[in-house]
Design a protein around this motif. Structure first.
Motif, PDB file in Angstrom:
ATOM      1  N   LEU A 226       0.822  -1.092   0.035  1.00  0.00           N
ATOM      2  CA  LEU A 226       0.137  -0.109   0.104  1.00  0.00           C
ATOM      3  C   LEU A 226       0.903   1.115  -0.009  1.00  0.00           C
ATOM      4  N   PHE A 227       2.227   1.111   0.408  1.00  0.00           N
ATOM      5  CA  PHE A 227       3.089   2.447   0.416  1.00  0.00           C
ATOM      6  C   PHE A 227       4.092   2.272  -0.666  1.00  0.00           C
ATOM      7  N   HIS A 228       3.672   1.529  -1.894  1.00  0.00           N
ATOM      8  CA  HIS A 228       4.632   1.189  -3.071  1.00  0.00           C
ATOM      9  C   HIS A 228       4.141   2.416  -4.149  1.00  0.00           C
ATOM     10  N   GLU A 262      14.757   2.880  -4.168  1.00  0.00           N
ATOM     11  CA  GLU A 262      15.404   3.136  -2.821  1.00  0.00           C
ATOM     12  C   GLU A 262      15.192   4.520  -2.300  1.00  0.00           C
ATOM     13  N   ASP A 263      14.577   5.581  -2.956  1.00  0.00           N
ATOM     14  CA  ASP A 263      14.313   6.656  -2.528  1.00  0.00           C
ATOM     15  C   ASP A 263      13.210   6.454  -1.609  1.00  0.00           C
ATOM     16  N   PHE A 264      12.548   5.422  -1.323  1.00  0.00           N
ATOM     17  CA  PHE A 264      11.641   5.341  -0.715  1.00  0.00           C
ATOM     18  C   PHE A 264      11.534   4.516   0.477  1.00  0.00           C
ATOM     19  N   PRO A 265      11.543   4.842   1.625  1.00  0.00           N
ATOM     20  CA  PRO A 265      11.720   4.282   2.830  1.00  0.00           C
ATOM     21  C   PRO A 265      10.610   3.088   3.105  1.00  0.00           C
TER      22      PRO A 265
ATOM     23  N   ILE B 240      -1.126   8.769  -7.003  1.00  0.00           N
ATOM     24  CA  ILE B 240       0.278   8.342  -6.555  1.00  0.00           C
ATOM     25  C   ILE B 240       1.064   8.803  -7.668  1.00  0.00           C
ATOM     26  N   GLY B 241       0.548   8.576  -9.091  1.00  0.00           N
ATOM     27  CA  GLY B 241       1.263   8.962 -10.329  1.00  0.00           C
ATOM     28  C   GLY B 241       1.565  10.332 -10.489  1.00  0.00           C
ATOM     29  N   VAL B 283       4.400  10.680  -2.115  1.00  0.00           N
ATOM     30  CA  VAL B 283       5.256  11.249  -3.399  1.00  0.00           C
ATOM     31  C   VAL B 283       5.275  12.591  -3.494  1.00  0.00           C
ATOM     32  N   ASN B 284       4.475  13.389  -2.424  1.00  0.00           N
ATOM     33  CA  ASN B 284       4.419  14.970  -2.446  1.00  0.00           C
ATOM     34  C   ASN B 284       4.350  15.432  -0.930  1.00  0.00           C
ATOM     35  N   PRO B 285       5.287  15.608  -0.279  1.00  0.00           N
ATOM     36  CA  PRO B 285       5.138  16.100   1.031  1.00  0.00           C
ATOM     37  C   PRO B 285       4.221  17.212   1.468  1.00  0.00           C
TER      38      PRO B 285
END
Lengths: 335, 335
Positions: A226-228, A262-265, B240-241, B283-285
């Motif tokens: 869900l966080f991908h 890899e930018d996503f924890p 997300i995109g 994807v966008n804080p």
């Protein structure tokens, strides 16, 4: 639901893939259907070793192999051109080809004609069933347990297969419901969720786990996370269509970033539990987490037990490595 | 991105559809491209009236119509068999056929041959571009404003088109980005998100709004709703995109249940804002809500202003009916 009929024994094709994550189809078949796997074929010296006998196509044909199964699953699901000669030769030897890529074997120039000429078949496992409905959200009879992951390739399929085995051993009615190419090859049926046109995604998940006995459990293989940033919509559609009564979080110990992104924890297990409930209550107010399955293979053996005990205490849930401990601690909560 | 080239003027085909919600393709073209719409064709006395001249196919041909556009969008996106004779006759008169259904015109038996024989074209707007990528989550240059809805068919497309118009009038750089069949017909390009294979959904949204000038806004048409039992995964992939910097919630005053899924209550606007931020921060804080667009057509005129004022006070956000008030109050927050 899509039913596949593969002719065994299999030769598992690894190509040049050296990363286990991307050879999960082959590894899954070896783990869950070892009696059907006769050998492996690798195109590079450092390609992954699944522990099967290395064979050329000619050797495999002599050994009675009936299907060449593409054992890798690349991001995007392509079939690289450098494999075409291998695929053609296998067909020439009368073997079926089995693939779970987005690209279809039937779309590779020349393969269909070669298959026909040699009495062989092209089996594209990742082609979804025709005429899927839009999700209705209507409540179905029977119970559903969904695997959800902190990431892709953390053990959702293995966990589901372990739970099915342990439920059946405990005398419960249970069916593994495959949602990806490898699971479908193992189970012989299922729906390749990530290949479904997005309008029909939750409808496809509804088809996957139809009405059943009140005490029957569908144990549903998860997809993505869900966080991908790439696959969260697939996970969302599967969650909404599955309307699970319960879920298990699957995780790989030591993984800290989304693999390949890899930018996503990696989200915490607590975050995954909270988000799954938050989304899942739309279709099932009773949804709750019943345990955590951890792939602990990256941990030194002495740390494994401590890791799981600490996690279990933190979450107040049974936490197991399904391949080492089994999943009875989780199954017990569902009896 | 998919670019469509339609030959005008159009005859809008309504079939027997009496509900405006399901004739939104025709209604959208009449609203935003009235100069291209010559007439309408209806198969039942109580079919929806778009305010165009009723025409038979022969009358339309005499009036110079060059395309028959299917103006309805049914759940599941089929092309009913009882329409086939109409479609064949239109091709026989040399008209192009334009459709945005999941079912493709090219898959209706005989149409391709008839089109070729009459120099006409079959235009399937809902066919996504080939070779879409998996979403990367990588940050793109430029700014993005996404419409999100409390439900389907609440005015997301109209709101986006109004915002594009008002941004341009205010001297800002802005482009409407179409994500559904009607929007694509209006804009001439876009990506039909709900027809994309789900593995590539967020990747398709990334393609839809590529890198741009730092002060350029992509105004992205929304799809579905995050609380929708059928379509929430489409909405998730688009969110997300799109990695939006800002979003507008779109709502229809008076709607209390998910249209067509009456067992499901409509989420509150506050719930939609919270959920959109919760998912979008991945994807966008910086994601934040900048206003609400309400279709107030179901309200008695005297209540309209009060409704919007009360809502604006409750949410502390500009709340407008875009077709009556315009969207400058929202656009002003983005300058």
């Amino acid at each position: 639901m899509k039913v596949v009929e593969m002719r065994s024994p299999y030769l598992i094709f690894i190509g040049s893939e050296s990363r286990k994550t991307y050879a999960k189809t082959g590894a899954g078949l070896v783990q869950w259907r070892p009696e059907l796997c006769r050998g492996q074929m690798r195109l590079a010296a450092d390609a992954l070793d699944l522990g099967l006998a290395d064979m050329t196509l000619e050797e495999a044909a002599s050994a009675g192999v009936r299907s060449l199964v593409i054992g890798t699953a690349t991001v995007g699901g392509d079939i690289p051109e450098q494999w075409y000669p291998v695929l053609r030769q296998a067909l020439g030897l009368g073997m079926d080809l089995v693939a779970g890529a987005h690209k279809r074997l039937a779309d590779v120039p020349g393969l269909a004609e070669l298959a026909a000429a040699n009495g062989a078949r092209l089996i594209d496992v990742r082609v979804p069933p025709a005429a899927l409905p839009v999700g209705s959200g209507a409540k179905r009879r029977g119970k559903r347990l969904l695997m959800v992951g902190t990431d892709c390739a953390v053990g959702k399929k293995y966990s589901a297969l372990c739970v099915e085995r342990d439920m059946r051993a405990a005398g419960m009615k249970a069916d593994f419901r495959a949602t990806g190419q490898t699971g479908i090859m193992i189970a012989g049926c299922g729906v390749p969720m990530d290949a479904v046109v997005s309008d029909f995604l939750s409808g496809a998940a509804e088809i996957l786990s139809p009405d059943n006995d009140a005490d029957h459990w569908d144990v549903i293989e998860g997809q993505g996370g869900l966080f991908h940033p790439g696959y969260s919509s697939v996970s969302t559609g599967l969650l909404i269509g599955s309307q699970p009564d319960a879920f298990v979080v699957c995780h790989e110990a030591g993984r800290e970033r989304i693999s390949g992104w890899e930018d996503f924890p990696l989200p915490s297990i607590e975050d995954v539990i909270a988000r799954t409930i938050e989304l899942g209550v739309l279709v099932n107010p009773a949804i709750h987490c019943v345990g955590v399955c951890v792939n602990t293979s990256a941990l030194p053996a002495p740390e494994r037990e401590h890791y799981l005990a600490e996690l279990g205490q933190r979450l107040n849930l049974p936490c197991v490595d399904p391949l080492i401990d089994g999943t009875l601690a989780i199954v017990d909560r569902l009896r």
